[in-house]
Motif scaffolding. Structure first.
Motif, PDB file in Angstrom:
ATOM      1  N   SER A 209       3.991  -0.278  -5.891  1.00 18.66           N
ATOM      2  CA  SER A 209       3.841  -1.654  -6.386  1.00 18.66           C
ATOM      3  C   SER A 209       3.914  -1.747  -7.902  1.00 18.66           C
ATOM      4  CB  SER A 209       2.507  -2.237  -5.927  1.00 18.66           C
ATOM      5  OG  SER A 209       2.478  -2.303  -4.531  1.00 18.66           O
ATOM      6  N   GLN A 210       3.610  -0.648  -8.575  1.00 21.23           N
ATOM      7  CA  GLN A 210       3.734  -0.659 -10.030  1.00 21.23           C
ATOM      8  C   GLN A 210       5.167  -0.318 -10.401  1.00 21.23           C
ATOM      9  OE1 GLN A 210       0.297   1.838 -11.265  1.00 21.23           O
ATOM     10  NE2 GLN A 210      -0.133   0.083 -12.603  1.00 21.23           N
ATOM     11  N   LYS A 211       5.940  -1.354 -10.630  1.00 21.93           N
ATOM     12  CA  LYS A 211       7.361  -1.135 -10.874  1.00 21.93           C
ATOM     13  C   LYS A 211       7.589  -0.318 -12.135  1.00 21.93           C
ATOM     14  CE  LYS A 211       8.936  -5.397  -8.768  1.00 21.93           C
ATOM     15  NZ  LYS A 211       9.950  -6.453  -8.846  1.00 21.93           N
ATOM     16  N   LYS A 212       8.596   0.510 -12.078  1.00 19.59           N
ATOM     17  CA  LYS A 212       8.980   1.279 -13.263  1.00 19.59           C
ATOM     18  C   LYS A 212       9.559   0.331 -14.303  1.00 19.59           C
ATOM     19  CE  LYS A 212       9.164   5.866 -11.599  1.00 19.59           C
ATOM     20  NZ  LYS A 212       8.338   5.488 -10.464  1.00 19.59           N
TER      21      LYS A 212
ATOM     22  N   ASP B 235      14.664  -2.066  -7.887  1.00 17.42           N
ATOM     23  CA  ASP B 235      13.269  -2.485  -7.797  1.00 17.42           C
ATOM     24  C   ASP B 235      12.490  -1.997  -9.023  1.00 17.42           C
ATOM     25  OD1 ASP B 235      11.118  -3.702  -6.630  1.00 17.42           O
ATOM     26  OD2 ASP B 235      10.652  -2.028  -5.293  1.00 17.42           O
ATOM     27  N   ALA B 236      12.772  -2.611 -10.165  1.00 13.36           N
ATOM     28  CA  ALA B 236      12.177  -2.170 -11.425  1.00 13.36           C
ATOM     29  C   ALA B 236      12.116  -3.361 -12.379  1.00 13.36           C
ATOM     30  CB  ALA B 236      13.021  -1.063 -12.051  1.00 13.36           C
ATOM     31  N   ASP B 237      11.405  -3.191 -13.481  1.00 18.24           N
ATOM     32  CA  ASP B 237      11.429  -4.193 -14.540  1.00 18.24           C
ATOM     33  C   ASP B 237      12.335  -3.701 -15.668  1.00 18.24           C
ATOM     34  OD1 ASP B 237       9.681  -6.005 -13.332  1.00 18.24           O
ATOM     35  OD2 ASP B 237       7.918  -4.913 -14.055  1.00 18.24           O
ATOM     36  N   ILE B 238      13.249  -4.571 -16.090  1.00 16.20           N
ATOM     37  CA  ILE B 238      14.043  -4.218 -17.269  1.00 16.20           C
ATOM     38  C   ILE B 238      13.305  -4.779 -18.468  1.00 16.20           C
ATOM     39  CG2 ILE B 238      16.269  -4.439 -18.412  1.00 16.20           C
ATOM     40  CD1 ILE B 238      17.578  -4.554 -15.685  1.00 16.20           C
ATOM     41  N   ALA B 239      12.641  -3.898 -19.190  1.00 18.97           N
ATOM     42  CA  ALA B 239      11.739  -4.338 -20.259  1.00 18.97           C
ATOM     43  C   ALA B 239      12.506  -4.831 -21.477  1.00 18.97           C
ATOM     44  CB  ALA B 239      10.798  -3.196 -20.642  1.00 18.97           C
TER      45      ALA B 239
ATOM     46  N   ASN C  57       0.808  -1.229   0.000  1.00 14.85           N
ATOM     47  CA  ASN C  57       0.000   0.000   0.000  1.00 14.85           C
ATOM     48  C   ASN C  57       0.837   1.272   0.000  1.00 14.85           C
ATOM     49  OD1 ASN C  57      -2.639  -1.140  -0.016  1.00 14.85           O
ATOM     50  ND2 ASN C  57      -2.316  -1.776   2.123  1.00 14.85           N
ATOM     51  N   ARG C  58       2.093   1.129  -0.406  1.00 14.48           N
ATOM     52  CA  ARG C  58       2.976   2.300  -0.331  1.00 14.48           C
ATOM     53  C   ARG C  58       2.899   3.154  -1.600  1.00 14.48           C
ATOM     54  NH1 ARG C  58       8.217   2.094   3.086  1.00 14.48           N
ATOM     55  NH2 ARG C  58       6.471   1.876   4.525  1.00 14.48           N
ATOM     56  N   ALA C  59       2.876   4.470  -1.387  1.00 15.54           N
ATOM     57  CA  ALA C  59       2.850   5.424  -2.501  1.00 15.54           C
ATOM     58  C   ALA C  59       3.879   6.515  -2.268  1.00 15.54           C
ATOM     59  CB  ALA C  59       1.459   6.030  -2.634  1.00 15.54           C
ATOM     60  N   ARG C  60       4.209   7.217  -3.345  1.00 10.30           N
ATOM     61  CA  ARG C  60       5.117   8.354  -3.236  1.00 10.30           C
ATOM     62  C   ARG C  60       4.555   9.534  -3.989  1.00 10.30           C
ATOM     63  NH1 ARG C  60       9.180   4.673  -5.456  1.00 10.30           N
ATOM     64  NH2 ARG C  60       9.946   3.353  -3.752  1.00 10.30           N
ATOM     65  N   MET C  61       4.747  10.717  -3.439  1.00  8.18           N
ATOM     66  CA  MET C  61       4.243  11.951  -4.035  1.00  8.18           C
ATOM     67  C   MET C  61       5.416  12.892  -4.256  1.00  8.18           C
ATOM     68  SD  MET C  61       1.585  14.424  -2.088  1.00  8.18           S
ATOM     69  CE  MET C  61      -0.054  13.871  -2.473  1.00  8.18           C
TER      70      MET C  61
ATOM     71  N   ALA D 156      -4.349   0.401  -4.125  1.00  8.02           N
ATOM     72  CA  ALA D 156      -4.578   0.101  -5.543  1.00  8.02           C
ATOM     73  C   ALA D 156      -5.961   0.560  -5.997  1.00  8.02           C
ATOM     74  CB  ALA D 156      -4.400  -1.395  -5.799  1.00  8.02           C
ATOM     75  N   GLU D 157      -6.974   0.278  -5.174  1.00  9.04           N
ATOM     76  CA  GLU D 157      -8.317   0.646  -5.625  1.00  9.04           C
ATOM     77  C   GLU D 157      -8.659   2.118  -5.379  1.00  9.04           C
ATOM     78  OE1 GLU D 157     -11.257  -1.229  -2.606  1.00  9.04           O
ATOM     79  OE2 GLU D 157      -9.757  -2.810  -2.920  1.00  9.04           O
TER      80      GLU D 157
END
Lengths: 298, 298, 298, 298
Positions: free
Chosen positions: C100-103, C129-133, C17-21, C73-74
């Motif tokens: 939670s939505q990895k960059k 902590d990311a996805d290497i696309a 449930n963590r967010a950043r602003m 999330a919701e």
């Protein structure tokens, strides 16, 4: 397609006639003159020479000479033989290395991979001018990775009960022609007899700024103590745990907001860099050990 | 009661027979042998020797030897005279210094005091083994402070119109026996003829990590560019502004929250430390200049 | 047996449930109160908050808040929608990220592998902590290595003539959902239109301590100038070559005895570390850009 | 002519209405909102705010807020009084400081002068925004120097027998309004009752990288152990020798050729810098102590 492209910009290739001489002996007049005269008479050209006299410890003299000598390979035995006369006169401990004969490394590793990955990357990039003869591990985690470099991997499990025979097994796979053993986060205590066998030829990386935080949980101790800087230490292994001659140390600033996991993460990069430097200096014959200290000519 | 307690733990006192030799010449076989043989034959004991061969620049050889020679003071002229024969053979630039004859420094300063304060403190603490012969300034701010150390202070104002005669005045008060001039944040451009007079004997501290931020406002430029690290550079003064051979540099991490004043504050400590190191190395004969670069044996 | 063991100790898993602003706006009274009041009323718990007011640039306010909000999330869309009212009042530039939505990263590389190897190792170790696309390269040297991690590799050759279509090809394989492009020693100039497309979302590693030694041969320039410290700089790419906002820099001491190859070797480790830090800070939403400078909350 | 020109670019002068608030309390929702709401309602403008939640230690919340509040001097008592209600609700340890009321320092020194000289120079340069109320020493070496700054100097000899009455004498000359005591290489153990009196208000500089080399001869120990890096540590004094909360540490690289005297010389500069930083952070209210660790907002 190959997975790892091994590049060669090694000294061996560049300078086929290069040699290095390491000397330590009681200080006295005429040593430099005798050594340089000897080299001159044999037609050698000195390309680098470092010298240091340790006063307080009773006047020990340390010297490293890098030189080019035509037809080194065929003449090195004769050079060594003649030099032993000079050496005897000054009671020298000495060695002459042919740079073209790469040192052979054995790397010991457990589960943490970062130090091994660093060494393999630097080796593959041509920055570690040595042969990695084999990797020994008490786990199988790194097997596929190591073998993808074409390096033999030996899985030798170690338990409290099987420690002695595991070391026998290790000595057997290592064989007789390994120059230096690297403990790349190998989490087992080495026995005194094993250490004796490879005196000042086993390099360990300890994950703290020694002598602070000896033992197995240095980052937890560092967090507990609230230090503002953490470090890592590469040292030769002796019978005293984390007490051997220090080769290299480095540090990184941390803050109150770094928890133990963050200290470990930051520490991994320091460990990698410090161990790789120590290994590089060892294989470049830059380190002399005297009592429990090192003289590093770099 | 005295204001400043000058302490003496100088090398001069400890080692009355110590000398240093600086050599640079084209590389070739036999140089180290010839030098060490020469010293041995004159009864000298080498206590430290450093050597470096610069390959890419056409094989230049650099050497620094520190040695003890009995009755140095009375024999040094003869030693120099005999060595000139060796030197000629190898086309050497060379100097032999008697360590007991302390170098004489002139310090130039304007209004910023931190570098001057550091040098005087290190000198008074016995860490700078030299004589501070005089301080020259275009302002009077530092006069009382300098004189409280018993050091002569010369106020020589400089304006655009009086620059040439001010330099004449400076040369006159300096006299003939100054070894090195330290620009300890002296905010005036030195004329080419003055520089020529003291070639590689004027050390300046520039308040940036050169070659970034040449000129008079480096901290403002650093702030503008948003760098994450600032630095300072000690260099020998040449005709090109902030372009002379670099002796030493050091840096400190900064962040977005450091404004120009904070950069200046942080920078003052780097400047102090870097200048003091460069001065120490110069007076210990550790620096050789080749083209626009330095070889520093430390 | 798997070659690479991907480990997960990511924040996404730990704190669902963590967010950043991230906020930047003109300074004024009540901003912190309004933001913290807003978060409190929505049931969020602030776990970290950083704030900085840049005075000299006309009072810009920058803020980063990390918070936990139940059922993030919701609820995140609603939170964003309500917050836009607060934001409007203070003329804020702002973003709220779900941790939670990895960059998603795209890495561009040419032939030098060290920066790529470092990023892949840190990613595989769970430290990035990311996805290497995907990885894009104008050469095929790294293909097998990249694919051994299960990461798609796109070989897109670039020549002077085909530059424009190569960039079109790159944009096509990247697609629409890449958060940041990493130039891990990608030796091609990026066109202004490409840069515009990914404004402040392209991170380059330059192999010098900028602004010193802009351009393609920084180590040769550093050697030529005789600097005593070398460095590397990670920055966002802008239209001005090596002139974009600096994210991070680090340095290492060198000496006269390090030739250009040795500078390159030492530099590779600095480059790796600096780039990896910059990427980590970007994917952790720690960087705000203002004009040509960064505010980094770390 | 004056010997020391005291310059003033203090915050007190620049920002007459500036205050700082330090808070530590158990973590919980709404703290930041309550504090910022409180400040907003009183017409304060937050210029800097830092916050940190220490998870593993059971959720402690730490906060530092710097703010401007019109007519601070006449309103600060009322502000404190009203805030105590907010503080009670969250079980806060808290303090509100008027920046214009400079902190008053007492410096304790023995014979080594470098730390004292540094503090006086930084103070005189306007970099330490505090009043140096007095200097206490068990020797007279520094008396003339201290008095030349117009600072009262108290010579209070200490022997094994007179320790208790010496501390009584010290407490008497210090009086009631000293904010922090700086042990600038004061070579005497402080008694538990004295420490209790100034809990977390006595800053010591220890001449090693703690926790390595506790005790009186750290440089000799460092030389003996052969470390490659030395350091210094500023910490609050507690009953455990060299065991109190660490405020700041820094280090410097050394080599085998540095003997004990050289380590001391290099160490003096580290000690000076580290102590001065710690003092600066203390007088700028940047340090919070929790158990045996510090949170430093800088």
């Amino acid at each position: 397609m190959e997975l790892h492209v091994k590049r060669e910009h090694s000294l061996s290739g560049q300078y086929p006639n290069r040699a290095r001489m390491l000397i330590s002996c009681p200080d006295g007049p005429g040593i430099v003159a005798a050594v340089s005269q000897f080299l001159y008479q044999h037609g050698a050209n000195i390309v680098q020479s470092d010298q240091y006299t340790m006063d307080p410890d009773g006047g020990m003299f340390f010297m490293r000479v890098e030189f080019d000598l035509p037809k080194l390979a065929e003449r090195i035995d004769e050079v060594r033989s003649v030099f032993s006369g000079v050496a005897e006169r000054f009671k020298m401990n000495w060695q002459i290395f042919n740079v073209s004969q790469k040192k052979r490394l054995a790397i010991f590793v457990s589960k943490e991979d970062h130090c091994l990955v660093e060494l393999l990357w630097q080796w593959q990039a041509g920055d570690l001018d040595a042969d990695i003869a084999l990797v020994v591990s008490n786990h199988t985690d790194m097997q596929a990775y190591v073998e993808s470099f074409g390096i033999p991997f030996h899985h030798i499990p170690v338990t409290a009960d099987t420690k002695a025979e595991a070391e026998q097994h290790q000595l057997k796979v290592i064989g007789d022609d390994i120059d230096v053993i690297i403990l790349a986060r190998y989490m087992q205590i080495i026995s005194p007899s094993f250490i004796e066998h490879y005196r000042h030829r086993i390099i360990n990386i300890h994950h703290s700024f020694l002598p602070a935080f000896v033992g197995g949980k240095p980052y937890a101790q560092a967090y507990q103590r609230g230090v503002k800087i953490i470090g890592a230490t590469a040292h030769y292994v002796t019978e005293e745990l984390d007490g051997g001659p220090i080769i290299e140390q480095d540090v990184q600033r941390v803050s109150h907001s770094d928890d133990v996991n963050e200290l470990k993460r930051i520490g991994r990069t320091i460990e990698r860099v410090v161990l790789a430097r120590a290994v590089k200096w060892h294989i470049e014959d830059r380190i002399l050990v005297h009592h429990n200290k090192t003289v590093v000519f770099n």
